[in-house]
Design an enzyme around this catalytic site. Structure first.
Site, PDB file in Angstrom:
ATOM      1  N   LEU A 270       0.823  -1.225   0.000  1.00 12.64           N
ATOM      2  CA  LEU A 270       0.000   0.000   0.000  1.00 12.64           C
ATOM      3  C   LEU A 270       0.858   1.277   0.000  1.00 12.64           C
ATOM      4  O   LEU A 270       0.853   2.032  -0.978  1.00 12.64           O
ATOM      5  CB  LEU A 270      -0.934  -0.009   1.223  1.00 12.64           C
ATOM      6  CG  LEU A 270      -1.677   1.301   1.482  1.00 12.64           C
ATOM      7  CD1 LEU A 270      -2.744   1.544   0.437  1.00 12.64           C
ATOM      8  CD2 LEU A 270      -2.296   1.290   2.861  1.00 12.64           C
ATOM      9  N   ASP A 271       1.573   1.483   1.113  1.00 14.62           N
ATOM     10  CA  ASP A 271       2.332   2.733   1.275  1.00 14.62           C
ATOM     11  C   ASP A 271       3.408   2.866   0.204  1.00 14.62           C
ATOM     12  O   ASP A 271       4.309   2.035   0.126  1.00 14.62           O
ATOM     13  CB  ASP A 271       2.998   2.778   2.661  1.00 14.62           C
ATOM     14  CG  ASP A 271       1.982   2.755   3.804  1.00 14.62           C
ATOM     15  OD1 ASP A 271       1.000   3.501   3.720  1.00 14.62           O
ATOM     16  OD2 ASP A 271       2.180   1.999   4.771  1.00 14.62           O
TER      17      ASP A 271
ATOM     18  N   THR B 218       1.655   7.588   1.000  1.00 17.76           N
ATOM     19  CA  THR B 218       1.689   7.643   2.462  1.00 17.76           C
ATOM     20  C   THR B 218       3.064   7.313   3.035  1.00 17.76           C
ATOM     21  O   THR B 218       3.333   7.637   4.188  1.00 17.76           O
ATOM     22  CB  THR B 218       0.635   6.678   3.049  1.00 17.76           C
ATOM     23  OG1 THR B 218       0.562   5.543   2.191  1.00 17.76           O
ATOM     24  CG2 THR B 218      -0.727   7.338   3.147  1.00 17.76           C
TER      25      THR B 218
ATOM     26  N   LYS C 136      10.900   1.372   5.406  1.00 17.87           N
ATOM     27  CA  LYS C 136       9.825   1.078   4.451  1.00 17.87           C
ATOM     28  C   LYS C 136       9.491  -0.412   4.453  1.00 17.87           C
ATOM     29  O   LYS C 136      10.372  -1.248   4.313  1.00 17.87           O
ATOM     30  CB  LYS C 136      10.215   1.528   3.032  1.00 17.87           C
ATOM     31  CG  LYS C 136      10.212   3.040   2.874  1.00 17.87           C
ATOM     32  CD  LYS C 136      10.399   3.428   1.422  1.00 17.87           C
ATOM     33  CE  LYS C 136      10.356   4.944   1.267  1.00 17.87           C
ATOM     34  NZ  LYS C 136      10.701   5.336  -0.115  1.00 17.87           N
TER      35      LYS C 136
ATOM     36  N   SER D 250       0.202  -5.345   3.147  1.00 23.26           N
ATOM     37  CA  SER D 250       0.895  -4.188   3.731  1.00 23.26           C
ATOM     38  C   SER D 250       1.187  -4.447   5.197  1.00 23.26           C
ATOM     39  O   SER D 250       0.372  -5.049   5.901  1.00 23.26           O
ATOM     40  CB  SER D 250      -0.002  -2.945   3.618  1.00 23.26           C
ATOM     41  OG  SER D 250       0.499  -1.896   4.419  1.00 23.26           O
ATOM     42  N   ALA D 251       2.340  -3.946   5.653  1.00 21.63           N
ATOM     43  CA  ALA D 251       2.702  -4.072   7.072  1.00 21.63           C
ATOM     44  C   ALA D 251       1.891  -3.112   7.933  1.00 21.63           C
ATOM     45  O   ALA D 251       1.890  -3.224   9.160  1.00 21.63           O
ATOM     46  CB  ALA D 251       4.188  -3.762   7.237  1.00 21.63           C
TER      47      ALA D 251
ATOM     48  N   LYS E 196       7.892  -8.435   6.508  1.00 25.90           N
ATOM     49  CA  LYS E 196       8.838  -8.271   5.412  1.00 25.90           C
ATOM     50  C   LYS E 196      10.206  -7.963   6.043  1.00 25.90           C
ATOM     51  O   LYS E 196      10.234  -7.257   7.042  1.00 25.90           O
ATOM     52  CB  LYS E 196       8.404  -7.108   4.507  1.00 25.90           C
ATOM     53  CG  LYS E 196       7.016  -7.313   3.886  1.00 25.90           C
ATOM     54  CD  LYS E 196       6.524  -6.041   3.188  1.00 25.90           C
ATOM     55  CE  LYS E 196       5.044  -6.155   2.837  1.00 25.90           C
ATOM     56  NZ  LYS E 196       4.467  -4.929   2.259  1.00 25.90           N
TER      57      LYS E 196
ATOM     58  N   GLU F 275       5.691  -3.834  -5.119  1.00 31.32           N
ATOM     59  CA  GLU F 275       6.320  -3.233  -3.947  1.00 31.32           C
ATOM     60  C   GLU F 275       7.185  -2.019  -4.275  1.00 31.32           C
ATOM     61  O   GLU F 275       7.742  -1.943  -5.367  1.00 31.32           O
ATOM     62  CB  GLU F 275       7.271  -4.268  -3.314  1.00 31.32           C
ATOM     63  CG  GLU F 275       6.657  -5.120  -2.232  1.00 31.32           C
ATOM     64  CD  GLU F 275       6.426  -4.352  -0.933  1.00 31.32           C
ATOM     65  OE1 GLU F 275       6.891  -3.193  -0.815  1.00 31.32           O
ATOM     66  OE2 GLU F 275       5.785  -4.911  -0.031  1.00 31.32           O
ATOM     67  N   ASP F 276       7.324  -1.119  -3.316  1.00 31.44           N
ATOM     68  CA  ASP F 276       8.249   0.009  -3.488  1.00 31.44           C
ATOM     69  C   ASP F 276       9.421  -0.068  -2.515  1.00 31.44           C
ATOM     70  O   ASP F 276      10.232   0.864  -2.475  1.00 31.44           O
ATOM     71  CB  ASP F 276       7.512   1.348  -3.282  1.00 31.44           C
ATOM     72  CG  ASP F 276       7.170   1.562  -1.834  1.00 31.44           C
ATOM     73  OD1 ASP F 276       6.701   0.599  -1.179  1.00 31.44           O
ATOM     74  OD2 ASP F 276       7.395   2.676  -1.326  1.00 31.44           O
TER      75      ASP F 276
HETATM   76  P1  XGP Z   1       1.631   1.351  10.711  1.00 30.68           P
HETATM   77  C1  XGP Z   1       3.735   1.338   9.071  1.00 30.68           C
HETATM   78  C2  XGP Z   1       5.053   1.645   9.790  1.00 30.68           C
HETATM   79  O1  XGP Z   1       4.824   2.526  10.886  1.00 30.68           O
HETATM   80  C3  XGP Z   1       6.025   2.293   8.820  1.00 30.68           C
HETATM   81  O2  XGP Z   1       7.278   2.516   9.420  1.00 30.68           O
HETATM   82  C4  XGP Z   1       6.194   1.393   7.589  1.00 30.68           C
HETATM   83  O3  XGP Z   1       7.016   2.022   6.635  1.00 30.68           O
HETATM   84  C5  XGP Z   1       4.822   1.122   6.980  1.00 30.68           C
HETATM   85  O4  XGP Z   1       3.944   0.540   7.938  1.00 30.68           O
HETATM   86  C6  XGP Z   1       4.979   0.112   5.819  1.00 30.68           C
HETATM   87  O5  XGP Z   1       3.865   0.063   5.017  1.00 30.68           O
HETATM   88  O6  XGP Z   1       2.829   0.620   9.902  1.00 30.68           O
HETATM   89  O7  XGP Z   1       2.272   2.172  11.756  1.00 30.68           O
HETATM   90  O8  XGP Z   1       0.823   2.180   9.727  1.00 30.68           O
HETATM   91  O9  XGP Z   1       0.859   0.202  11.280  1.00 30.68           O
HETATM   92 MG    MG Z   2       5.644   0.412   0.576  1.00 34.85          MG
END
Ligand code: XGP
Ligand code: MG
Length: 216
Positions: A9-10, A16, A44, A115-116, A146, A170-171
């Site tokens: 996602l991010d 984001t 990331k 997504s994490a 990941k 993925e990015d």
């Molecule tokens: P959430 C986020 C992490 O806070 C962020 O550091 C990572 O880059 C991002 O997930 C990866 O998609 O997790 O705090 O929104 O749960």
């Molecule tokens: Mg990403």
């Protein structure tokens, strides 16, 4: 034959990743640990807790806080992050993404989110695209985040489609490793190593080229 795509996602569907960076950077300032975009690449794709630990390790402060204090820091960062993304809408979907989601839907290709981020469902709602996705993997149900392959394997299990008939997009470098080790075909966005197919930005992500690369 391609049957499904699992999206990060991010930084893939919307920018984001930038707001995560800004929020972590503010938290870093509060505790005297400054870092730049190069260090941010390591944050990331990994979970909130792991991101905090990496920042603390950078400042040699891993042992300086109790678990309760670390939880408070994560809440502080997440509150700031949510404030920063308050106004995101459909216009914040990255270039090329909507036409791709539409083409996948027309071609009956299933879609998953891997997504994490625990904020993923809320962001998909804000972007107005949640209905495209057949499943969203819950990152808290995944044993190893990941760069381990677990989240992409979970996406394949939830869709009931073998990894050999799936693509992951993925990015982040951790994300590409995760896709590759799940045995899916990997598509990378940006400057990344070891992606099976790499595009400079989401604007170059289009259905026909992705299918052509996958079938290659
Ligand atoms: P959430 C986020 C992490 O806070 C962020 O550091 C990572 O880059 C991002 O997930 C990866 O998609 O997790 O705090 O929104 O749960
Ligand atoms: Mg990403």
């Amino acid at each position: 034959m391609l049957k499904a795509i699992a999206f990060d996602l991010d930084g893939v569907l919307t920018d984001t990743a930038e707001y995560h960076y800004l929020a972590w950077k503010e938290l870093g300032k509060k505790i005297g640990i400054d870092f730049d975009r190069e260090f941010n690449e390591k944050l990331k794709g990994i979970s909130r807790g792991e991101s905090l630990e990496l920042i603390l390790a950078l400042g040699d402060q891993q042992k300086a806080y109790t678990p309760e204090e670390k939880t408070e820091m994560m809440v502080w960062k997440n509150d700031l992050y949510i404030e920063l993304i308050q106004n995101i809408t459909k216009k914040d979907i990255l270039p090329g993404i909507l036409p791709l989601l539409e083409a996948l839907k027309e071609n009956n290709i299933k879609m998953a989110i891997a997504s994490a981020s625990k904020n993923a469902p809320m962001i998909l709602e804000k972007l107005g695209i949640i209905s495209y996705f057949d499943t969203i993997v819950d990152p808290s149900s995944i044993a190893n985040g990941k760069p381990f392959p677990d989240i992409f394997i979970a996406a394949s299990e939830q869709l009931n489609i073998p990894v050999s008939q799936m693509i992951g997009i993925e990015d982040s470098q951790a994300g590409i490793t995760s896709i590759n080790d799940s045995q899916m075909f990997s598509v990378g966005v940006g400057v990344l190593e070891q992606a099976d197919y790499l595009v400079p930005s989401t604007a170059e992500l289009n259905f026909d080229s992705i299918i052509a690369q996958f079938n290659n």
